[in-house]
Design a protein around this motif. Structure first.
Motif, mmCIF file in Angstrom:
data_model
loop_
_atom_site.group_PDB
_atom_site.id
_atom_site.type_symbol
_atom_site.label_atom_id
_atom_site.label_comp_id
_atom_site.label_asym_id
_atom_site.label_seq_id
_atom_site.Cartn_x
_atom_site.Cartn_y
_atom_site.Cartn_z
ATOM 1 N N LEU A 1 24.502 11.987 -34.761
ATOM 2 C CA LEU A 1 25.084 11.315 -35.916
ATOM 3 C C LEU A 1 26.467 11.906 -36.171
ATOM 4 O O LEU A 1 26.710 13.087 -35.868
ATOM 5 N N TYR B 1 21.326 9.150 -43.610
ATOM 6 C CA TYR B 1 22.333 10.097 -44.081
ATOM 7 C C TYR B 1 23.658 9.381 -44.296
ATOM 8 O O TYR B 1 23.929 8.329 -43.696
ATOM 9 N N SER C 1 27.806 4.427 -42.207
ATOM 10 C CA SER C 1 29.203 4.845 -42.227
ATOM 11 C C SER C 1 30.133 3.661 -41.985
ATOM 12 O O SER C 1 29.689 2.547 -41.718
ATOM 13 N N GLU D 1 22.636 7.052 -39.689
ATOM 14 C CA GLU D 1 23.699 7.350 -40.650
ATOM 15 C C GLU D 1 24.453 6.070 -40.975
ATOM 16 O O GLU D 1 24.807 5.299 -40.078
ATOM 17 N N TYR E 1 21.367 12.305 -48.561
ATOM 18 C CA TYR E 1 20.169 11.855 -47.839
ATOM 19 C C TYR E 1 19.467 10.791 -48.670
ATOM 20 O O TYR E 1 19.484 10.835 -49.908
#
Length: 301
Positions: A120, A210, A149, A147, A245
């Motif tokens: 990640l 995450y 993003s 994750e 998280y």
């Protein structure tokens, strides 16, 4: 119905139902109306779409380049106008499309490592910032982590005065501009992107998610009842950011009914797109990003 009759009806209801029960009934009705409005309002103007072919993925990387390279200057400008990195090899990309104009109003990715060597972004760049060792992503099987993003909203979809503030390009919600009764003004593009990313994780049965984000973004998400858990201190990474998280329980347990309905609608939409895209998604995205990264390096050198 006139005011007298309406008042008489409420008096009659009040005589038959205790005050607490009446309050619960009224609140339940209001929540039902809000849930119906939020979900239908989003679906009327916006729709989630997986980047399932070459042209849509190119559009993803163009939007990201406009926001992250040209506007925010987080990354260097690329000669071909595409913002691509190594994590795109094993990411699923989502878009929000504006139905009336047919334009793409934003993008987000879910990085999904499947091989032991795949990391990640938070693991590669910010692992030392995670102080909750029990929630370190390296504790879990690769297929159980992801994750969220690279959320980006183009400038043309941030025209309203309330959306012209630092952070709007990457999804920060200016919750001070919205009251409980101003849901028609809510930034549906930003929350739709978060929910699209969540939907891809939920539909893939990924247990742990995450994100590196600004604390104010985490606070703004509480506006819709989503409580991210901070697992480390604020560090300097494209500005002041901290590791967070979230899992399915944290995502859904405090979510307001209207947004829960919206998430369910987006999840259904994403689910209907998955069978067609899964057959060639990984091979196609790897081939596309490899070709463009090689081209970028050759142009820079």
């Amino acid at each position: 119905m006139n005011l007298v009759n309406s008042s008489s009806m409420m008096d009659a209801i009040s005589r038959r139902v205790s005050k607490s029960k009446l309050g619960k009934l009224v609140k339940g009705y209001q929540q039902l109306k809000e849930a119906s409005f939020i979900s239908s309002h989003f679906g009327t103007y916006l729709t989630p779409q997986l980047a399932s072919d070459h042209e849509l993925r190119k559009a993803v990387f163009q939007i990201r380049h406009n926001v992250y390279c040209e506007e925010l200057k987080f990354e260097p400008v690329a000669p071909d106008g595409l913002e691509i990195d190594e994590f795109d090899h094993y990411s699923r990309h989502c878009l929000i499309r504006h139905i009336n104009s047919d334009e793409l109003a934003g993008t987000v990715r879910t990085v999904r490592p499947l091989q032991s060597h795949e990391m990640l972004p938070i693991e590669k760049y910010c692992l030392s910032s995670i102080t909750r060792h029990d929630l370190n992503p390296q504790n879990f099987d690769r297929k159980n982590v992801c994750e969220i993003s690279r959320l980006a909203v183009p400038a043309q979809f941030r025209r309203r005065q309330m959306d012209r503030f630092a952070g709007a390009a990457t999804g920060v919600i200016n919750h001070q501009a919205y009251s409980e009764t101003e849901m028609r003004c809510f930034p549906f593009i930003a929350i739709g992107l978060y929910f699209a990313a969540a939907a891809t994780a939920l539909e893939s049965n990924i247990a742990h998610a995450y994100v590196m984000m600004e604390p104010r973004l985490a606070r703004s998400m509480s506006f819709v009842g989503i409580k991210f858990e901070q697992i480390g201190p604020v560090v300097d990474y494209h500005g002041k950011r901290a590791p967070y998280y979230i899992n399915k329980e944290l995502l859904t347990r405090g979510m307001r009914p209207g947004f829960a309905s919206m998430l369910n609608s987006i999840r259904k939409n994403i689910r209907e797109q998955l069978p067609e895209t899964e057959r060639f998604y990984n091979d196609e995205i790897l081939r596309f990003t490899n070709n463009n990264m090689i081209s970028n390096r050759a142009s820079i050198s």
